[in-house]
Design a protein around this motif. Sequence first.
Motif, PDB file in Angstrom:
ATOM      1  N   GLY A  92       0.772  -1.395   0.052  1.00  0.00           N
ATOM      2  CA  GLY A  92      -0.047  -0.026   0.093  1.00  0.00           C
ATOM      3  C   GLY A  92       0.718   1.124   0.137  1.00  0.00           C
ATOM      4  O   GLY A  92       2.017   1.292   0.455  1.00  0.00           O
ATOM      5  N   HIS A 139      -2.554   0.668  -4.278  1.00  0.00           N
ATOM      6  CA  HIS A 139      -2.370  -0.744  -3.821  1.00  0.00           C
ATOM      7  C   HIS A 139      -2.233  -1.880  -4.527  1.00  0.00           C
ATOM      8  O   HIS A 139      -2.838  -1.743  -5.614  1.00  0.00           O
ATOM      9  N   GLY A 143      -4.603  -4.853  -0.597  1.00  0.00           N
ATOM     10  CA  GLY A 143      -4.509  -3.285  -0.246  1.00  0.00           C
ATOM     11  C   GLY A 143      -4.396  -3.227   1.292  1.00  0.00           C
ATOM     12  O   GLY A 143      -4.429  -1.983   1.715  1.00  0.00           O
TER      13      GLY A 143
END
Length: 435
Positions: A92, A139, A143
Amino acid sequence: MTVVGIDDTDSRERGMCTTYVATEIADQLRRNGSPVVSRLLLVRLNPAIKYKTRGNAALAIHTDCDPDRAFAVARKRLEALAKTEDERTNPGLVVADHDPEERDVPDDVREFARAAVRDKLRIADATDVLERHGYRSWHAGDGRGRIGALAAIGSWAALEEWTYEYISYRDSDRWGTPRDVDRESVVVAADWGYPDVWDTVDRGEGETVCVPHTPGPILHGIRGDDPAATRSVAEQIESEPVTASQLFVTNQGTDVHLQKGTLGAVENGRAYRLEGRVATEPETRRGGHVFVDLEAPAPAANEVRNEPDRLTCAAFEPTKRFRDRVRALRIGDRITACGEVSDGTLKLEKFAVRDLVRTEPVTPTCPDCSRTMESAGRNQGYRCRTCETSRDGKVERSLDRGLEIGWYEVPPCARRHIAKPLIRGGFDAPTHPER
Ligand code: ATP
């Protein structure tokens, strides 16, 4: 100012390390267009999170680079370096176009960072905050890395205590091969830097704890309170070539994961500081793990309590000589226990002895012949048949305790990244540091 937060790039089997990705991003930002990178933050989040690869680290880069450019550079490096072939790697990226200082960080972002260190958050918690503030984000996978990346954005404003780690990296050709580091030079450098620089070696176990065993890019990481001293220790170590090095400001060694709690009200997945009285004799079980139960301190006169609140505490085998400290506890001792609760058991990281039981009741001995007296019958005390001396009951014999008042800790080889070494000071009782 721009803050770049990243997380979740590495894989237990395939290597990589998010500190390395951050170092690469920072280098690239500095190279193209020469913006200032003022700080790299290495933030350790809740160590009880099961998704972590190892130490639950998230990284933030503080820079005056244009946020769009910072986002593009960071995304490209993450796409190239994150080990997304491993389905447990879910990188992320979050970029905020404000200052990392308290006055500029929104309250909920700060709160999110605090919660990420002590509680468990959901991906939706992160996306809610991201959307509310219009932060740029990217992401891969599910994520999940956005949780750590967002926490990294808020952490400079949320946390107060910081230490340093100076990390040196290996040539990429050598990743995954045994590290060539001269042990003796590590020991000498560690001695030179102590106590400003800590957890470099474990003298008791003869281990160079600053040198990891993972397949990743780190050669060694030197931790301490003084950035110049960490760097100097790193430079004194003789080893294979160092291709890059970077100083990180970090919440390692601060105990920021611990929250004050009470024995009857703990939750799995959180770490606490708890007051209690030793309720069972410490017991060593299979595998060398040591267990002891704590019960809540005696209730106040006006408090009604049926069963005292109890919690099992454990010192596992990897905590080595710390287990002897736990074995030295006796029923009735009062302690403050610190550690993470998992499956209803507190995994001890450190404890403070507050009060020790110093005597035990024993059958009296005869003052004339020194032999142990015998019972004179139910509730009739003790007597010596030969000399006809007697005593009303048992007498108190002083105990030779292997513990003193104050704090005891796991050795450096068993230290969690976020746990505070006693040598750092600031504790509320005398300390017995391990080194
Ligand atoms: P890396 O070097 O890749 O950062 P790591 O041991 O730090 O390795 P990660 O691979 O980052 O662990 O995995 C931790 C994952 O858990 C990340 O996706 C992160 O966003 C997430 N996470 C961190 N803290 C929390 C939390 N408090 N609640 C829920 N998820 C969290």
